[in-house]
Enzyme design. Sequence first.
Site, PDB file in Angstrom:
ATOM      1  N   HIS A 120     -32.825   0.006  -7.116  1.00  0.00           N
ATOM      2  CA  HIS A 120     -33.392   0.056  -5.773  1.00  0.00           C
ATOM      3  C   HIS A 120     -34.832  -0.441  -5.740  1.00  0.00           C
ATOM      4  O   HIS A 120     -35.579  -0.275  -6.689  1.00  0.00           O
ATOM      5  CB  HIS A 120     -33.251   1.446  -5.136  1.00  0.00           C
ATOM      6  CG  HIS A 120     -33.919   2.566  -5.873  1.00  0.00           C
ATOM      7  ND1 HIS A 120     -35.219   2.937  -5.637  1.00  0.00           N
ATOM      8  CD2 HIS A 120     -33.458   3.423  -6.823  1.00  0.00           C
ATOM      9  CE1 HIS A 120     -35.524   3.982  -6.409  1.00  0.00           C
ATOM     10  NE2 HIS A 120     -34.479   4.285  -7.148  1.00  0.00           N
ATOM     11  N   ASP A 158     -37.142   0.379  -3.421  1.00  0.00           N
ATOM     12  CA  ASP A 158     -38.140   1.296  -2.864  1.00  0.00           C
ATOM     13  C   ASP A 158     -38.611   2.311  -3.890  1.00  0.00           C
ATOM     14  O   ASP A 158     -37.959   2.533  -4.915  1.00  0.00           O
ATOM     15  CB  ASP A 158     -37.565   2.022  -1.635  1.00  0.00           C
ATOM     16  CG  ASP A 158     -36.321   2.838  -1.955  1.00  0.00           C
ATOM     17  OD1 ASP A 158     -35.438   2.320  -2.674  1.00  0.00           O
ATOM     18  OD2 ASP A 158     -36.240   4.000  -1.530  1.00  0.00           O
ATOM     19  N   ASP A 177     -38.837   4.490 -11.985  1.00  0.00           N
ATOM     20  CA  ASP A 177     -37.913   4.730 -10.862  1.00  0.00           C
ATOM     21  C   ASP A 177     -38.299   3.858  -9.695  1.00  0.00           C
ATOM     22  O   ASP A 177     -39.118   4.235  -8.900  1.00  0.00           O
ATOM     23  CB  ASP A 177     -37.955   6.229 -10.514  1.00  0.00           C
ATOM     24  CG  ASP A 177     -37.012   6.596  -9.384  1.00  0.00           C
ATOM     25  OD1 ASP A 177     -36.136   5.789  -9.059  1.00  0.00           O
ATOM     26  OD2 ASP A 177     -37.174   7.695  -8.818  1.00  0.00           O
ATOM     27  N   GLU A 234     -33.230   4.088  -1.265  1.00  0.00           N
ATOM     28  CA  GLU A 234     -32.579   5.085  -2.121  1.00  0.00           C
ATOM     29  C   GLU A 234     -33.281   6.437  -2.043  1.00  0.00           C
ATOM     30  O   GLU A 234     -32.647   7.485  -2.022  1.00  0.00           O
ATOM     31  CB  GLU A 234     -32.570   4.597  -3.588  1.00  0.00           C
ATOM     32  CG  GLU A 234     -31.683   5.411  -4.523  1.00  0.00           C
ATOM     33  CD  GLU A 234     -32.367   6.620  -5.148  1.00  0.00           C
ATOM     34  OE1 GLU A 234     -31.665   7.462  -5.730  1.00  0.00           O
ATOM     35  OE2 GLU A 234     -33.607   6.737  -5.052  1.00  0.00           O
ATOM     36  N   GLU A 235     -34.591   6.388  -1.969  1.00  0.00           N
ATOM     37  CA  GLU A 235     -35.368   7.629  -2.023  1.00  0.00           C
ATOM     38  C   GLU A 235     -35.223   8.474  -0.759  1.00  0.00           C
ATOM     39  O   GLU A 235     -35.666   9.618  -0.728  1.00  0.00           O
ATOM     40  CB  GLU A 235     -36.850   7.318  -2.304  1.00  0.00           C
ATOM     41  CG  GLU A 235     -37.091   6.601  -3.647  1.00  0.00           C
ATOM     42  CD  GLU A 235     -36.784   7.466  -4.864  1.00  0.00           C
ATOM     43  OE1 GLU A 235     -36.425   8.640  -4.690  1.00  0.00           O
ATOM     44  OE2 GLU A 235     -36.893   6.948  -5.993  1.00  0.00           O
ATOM     45  N   ASP A 288     -25.709   2.160 -12.524  1.00  0.00           N
ATOM     46  CA  ASP A 288     -26.916   2.471 -11.753  1.00  0.00           C
ATOM     47  C   ASP A 288     -27.885   3.239 -12.639  1.00  0.00           C
ATOM     48  O   ASP A 288     -27.603   3.512 -13.809  1.00  0.00           O
ATOM     49  CB  ASP A 288     -26.528   3.293 -10.503  1.00  0.00           C
ATOM     50  CG  ASP A 288     -27.636   3.348  -9.449  1.00  0.00           C
ATOM     51  OD1 ASP A 288     -28.646   2.637  -9.578  1.00  0.00           O
ATOM     52  OD2 ASP A 288     -27.472   4.117  -8.470  1.00  0.00           O
ATOM     53  N   HIS A 304     -41.698  10.311  -9.874  1.00  0.00           N
ATOM     54  CA  HIS A 304     -42.057  10.899  -8.568  1.00  0.00           C
ATOM     55  C   HIS A 304     -43.405  11.626  -8.634  1.00  0.00           C
ATOM     56  O   HIS A 304     -43.809  12.245  -7.657  1.00  0.00           O
ATOM     57  CB  HIS A 304     -40.987  11.864  -8.021  1.00  0.00           C
ATOM     58  CG  HIS A 304     -39.717  11.178  -7.599  1.00  0.00           C
ATOM     59  ND1 HIS A 304     -38.840  11.721  -6.697  1.00  0.00           N
ATOM     60  CD2 HIS A 304     -39.186   9.982  -7.946  1.00  0.00           C
ATOM     61  CE1 HIS A 304     -37.821  10.897  -6.516  1.00  0.00           C
ATOM     62  NE2 HIS A 304     -38.001   9.835  -7.277  1.00  0.00           N
TER      63      HIS A 304
HETATM   64 ZN    ZN Z   1     -34.406   6.038  -8.291  1.00  0.00          ZN
END
Ligand code: ZN
Length: 487
Positions: free
Chosen positions: A119, A121, A154, A188-189, A215, A460
Amino acid sequence: MKRVLLVLVVVLVGLAAAVVTRTLGVHSRQATVTPVAPEPLDSTVLAQRLAGALKFKTVSYQDSTQFEAREFEGFQRYLRESFPKVHATLKLEKVNGYGLLYQWVGSDTGLAPAVLLAHQDVVPIEPGTEGKWTEPPFGGAITAGYIWGRGALDDKGSLVAILEAVEHLISTGAKPRRTVYLAFGYDEEVGGRRGAARIADLLVSRHLHPEFVLDEGGALATGLIPGVAAPVALVGIAEKGYVTVELTAQAEGGHSSMPPNETAVGMLAAGITRLEHHQMPRAIRGPTADMFDFLGPEMPFGPRLVMSNRWLLGGILAAGFGATPQGNAMLRTTTAPTVLQAGVKENVLPSTARALVNFRILPGDSAGSVLEHVQRAVDDPRITVRALQETVSDPSGVTSVDAEPFQLLARTIRQVIPGAVVTPWLVVGATDSRHYSVLTPNVLRFVGAPIGADDLRRVHGTDERVSVQGYVNSVRIYIQLLKNAAL
Ligand SMILES: [Zn+2]
């Protein structure tokens, strides 16, 4: 009495013999492979290309009006400029605005395609923490052997590594036999409904039945599994479901000078307490059971004995493994009260009090069974219980570890990272891959970047980074996977 003791001793000796026999009898589930020579790649160039991608603030906000189209446009322009061979060779479709679907057409149309996901984002930087970063989160710095920035792990690290692998293979003259799709969502987030879900819908409408979908979700864990010194490749074969349940307590409102015996706030608090005391049951099953089957044989004798005798020692294993929040999350549907709302003024009794409780659903449970459990545990007709429908996502199916796609990925990892221990894994978060489960039973979740104990808080969080060496190896894994699966 003597007789009873004798029987007891015989039973114990018998059990001990059975346990030891079984422990000695388990054999390694690791694929036997010959390591491949490391693919010649220029680490410096690769690191710079990833660092450049981390400079775009492709942030997903809960409030979709904050979406910054220019950042995504800039990021996609950067990909076109950085990977010219990919963009000259693969077909590219834009799906629902910013979703990217690349198709590398294979020569053998009889082969089911492979689909690699990532992803575009990233999550925002928590306000007030910008200054705590060693390097700026969107600066694209490379220092001390690391590439720093939001998305390094991520999930831009994976997205750019996939493109890097295909660019490299094209430059060596490779042409796929099996068609390969690269599908990159952009939200995705915040659930992936505008990106991944729409790309998956498109593939469904084309009657695509992929051989496998790969994934993010698992990584190469270093020093995270006590008892195993080698890096452990955690390959997600399933992911937990998700539902948020709303509890609303109703009572008489009025002046706080004459409160009734039971108030809305009190009832709700008691309901939440009962819910926390009555957790969903803990169980070693499905993907977590598979994990112990794969890890056990690689462990020293003590833990191996426990892991391979779950028929007798499952309770001890679950209690030990479940003692940490991470371990607990792999053994049960978790209960997390997250929001409380009641009252507008300190001397007014609220007539309603509302709570949101977030559940992450273990494969085998469902949103329906969670709701039943909540109703039973709260056990108060004055509290209404309802699932927030827009949050419901049942647990994924479980990918078979005996099917070829898992085996192929396991062999690939061990070819590139000799000595790595590969294990199936339950992903406790949610990934874009759940939108693809209608297309194939073989959904795998793994990125070859290394993750240490220290890195879990960086995803994150503050100081997200990936080591240059680890990143380059993750590119090598994609290259080898494509060679094994598609060329
Ligand atoms: Zn992710």
